[in-house]
Motif scaffolding. Structure first.
Motif, mmCIF file in Angstrom:
data_model
loop_
_atom_site.group_PDB
_atom_site.id
_atom_site.type_symbol
_atom_site.label_atom_id
_atom_site.label_comp_id
_atom_site.label_asym_id
_atom_site.label_seq_id
_atom_site.Cartn_x
_atom_site.Cartn_y
_atom_site.Cartn_z
ATOM 1 N N THR A 68 6.514 -80.249 117.471
ATOM 2 C CA THR A 68 6.395 -79.324 118.606
ATOM 3 C C THR A 68 7.218 -79.805 119.795
ATOM 4 O O THR A 68 7.920 -79.016 120.452
ATOM 5 C CB THR A 68 4.927 -79.176 119.007
ATOM 6 N N LEU A 69 7.149 -81.113 120.083
ATOM 7 C CA LEU A 69 7.918 -81.658 121.194
ATOM 8 C C LEU A 69 9.419 -81.564 120.923
ATOM 9 O O LEU A 69 10.199 -81.211 121.822
ATOM 10 C CB LEU A 69 7.519 -83.115 121.438
ATOM 11 N N LEU A 70 9.826 -81.877 119.705
ATOM 12 C CA LEU A 70 11.245 -81.787 119.361
ATOM 13 C C LEU A 70 11.767 -80.367 119.515
ATOM 14 O O LEU A 70 12.886 -80.149 119.997
ATOM 15 C CB LEU A 70 11.464 -82.279 117.936
ATOM 16 N N THR A 71 10.963 -79.389 119.117
ATOM 17 C CA THR A 71 11.402 -77.995 119.202
ATOM 18 C C THR A 71 11.440 -77.513 120.647
ATOM 19 O O THR A 71 12.457 -76.974 121.113
ATOM 20 C CB THR A 71 10.476 -77.096 118.378
ATOM 21 N N GLY A 72 10.340 -77.691 121.369
ATOM 22 C CA GLY A 72 10.254 -77.176 122.729
ATOM 23 C C GLY A 72 11.210 -77.869 123.684
ATOM 24 O O GLY A 72 12.003 -77.207 124.394
ATOM 25 N N LEU A 73 11.170 -79.202 123.720
ATOM 26 C CA LEU A 73 12.038 -79.935 124.636
ATOM 27 C C LEU A 73 13.501 -79.823 124.221
ATOM 28 O O LEU A 73 14.395 -79.792 125.076
ATOM 29 C CB LEU A 73 11.611 -81.399 124.695
#
Length: 354
Positions: A68-73
């Protein structure tokens, strides 16, 4: 010198993660095929977002959170780079901020450092691809990047369900995160980290500004060389900086040779998908090798529809400038550590490149 060289090439990939590898292949394959048939650069951003998300292992306890962090950020970083490419001060500020963020994440361990490198790569690709494709809006770039990441997350949920696991694993308490991060931060003296953070900000800002002011085509070869060369290692940092600069040049020559040999976009995509699968299956645990491994895949994804591989001097020139800038900043940081750094008994444990 010989010992450092052997340590920098020490490979430890662990057991192959075929589930995550197939997820990466399927996640990148669909948008790449659509981009090949339509020649629209938007599908390349979706494939890039898919590969970024696939770097997280969905079976790990923190795998879905990391995805999730890799995708959003990553989507925010790519859109920011695309948006800031039109103004020198915006480019300088955005690359300086991401350089500082990279230094902060590197301080808290190798895994968070890998997250920071992914965000830096997305920023470099966003700025370098501005004006090259069919898109002219940073919001559209970020949205397509996020769509590719969400497609991989959907595949990850299916993989977890196939093994009878919870769709979203139980997360540890925030207090446990804080304790681990505090222990990592205490391993590095504050003064040495400030020098490293200043070097990251300076190198990133100069790279972003240079690409913007010069208008170099394929400018992300320069910024990628700089941002992926910066690592936090205190012992023999100048020697390691020279090694990484030479490694970037060698990697650029290999990529240029591959692109010139596979000038057809269809043939390049056909050879790239197995490479992505194998790269994700045998992902390196070593920080420096992980950076090199993933950067190659990111560059090939960005260049998969390029038709100008017959102009290798542009890419090589950008890489040479990036390596020279990175070595200059590494030398200045090395001199600053010798003058103002205070050696600590546990300095060896502070190295993040091992």
């Amino acid at each position: 010198m010989r010992t450092l060289f052997k340590q920098s090439l020490r490979w430890h990939a662990g057991p192959p993660a075929w589930g995550a590898a197939l997820m990466a292949g399927a996640g990148c394959g669909l948008p790449l095929m659509l981009g090949l048939f339509t020649s629209h650069s938007g599908f390349l951003w979706a494939a890039t977002g898919a590969f970024q998300a696939s770097l997280a292992n969905p079976f790990h306890r923190l795998g879905m959170l990391r995805m999730t962090l890799l995708t959003g950020l990553g989507a925010v970083s790519a859109g920011l780079g695309f948006w800031s490419a039109s103004h020198p001060l915006l480019s300088l500020a955005s690359f300086a901020f991401v350089g500082l963020l990279l230094a902060v994440l590197q301080r808290y361990g190798t895994e968070l450092g890998k997250l920071g490198v992914g965000l830096a790569v997305c920023l470099c690709l966003g700025q370098g691809q501005a004006g090259l494709g069919n898109l002219h809006n940073g919001l559209a770039v970020g949205a397509l990047f996020a769509i590719g990441g969400l497609w991989v997350m959907l595949l990850a949920f299916a993989l977890r369900a196939s093994r009878g696991l919870r769709l979203w694993p139980l997360m540890p308490r925030l207090g446990e995160f804080a304790q681990v991060m505090r222990r990592h931060a205490q391993r590095l003296p504050q003064r040495l980290w400030v020098i490293h953070a200043t070097a990251c900000c300076t190198a990133g800002a100069l790279a972003g500004l240079a690409v913007n002011l010069s208008g170099l085509p394929r400018g992300y070869w320069l910024t990628l060389t700089v941002m992926t060369t910066i690592q936090m290692d205190l012992n023999g940092s100048l020697v390691r900086g020279i090694q990484r600069g030479l490694g970037s040049l060698v990697g650029a020559l290999i990529l240029i040779g591959v692109g010139s040999w596979l000038q057809s976009p269809g043939l390049l995509v056909a050879c790239m998908l197995p490479l992505i699968v194998l790269s994700r299956a045998y992902i390196a645990q070593h920080y420096g090798l992980f950076v090199a491994q993933t950067t190659v895949c990111f560059v090939l994804l960005a260049e998969s529809l390029s038709l100008d591989w017959h102009l290798p001097e542009v890419r090589l020139y950008n890489t040479l400038l990036g390596a020279a800038l990175a070595l200059l900043v590494a030398y200045l940081a090395h001199r600053a550590r010798l003058r103002w750094g205070t050696p600590a008994p546990r300095m060896e444990e502070a190295r993040q490149g091992e």
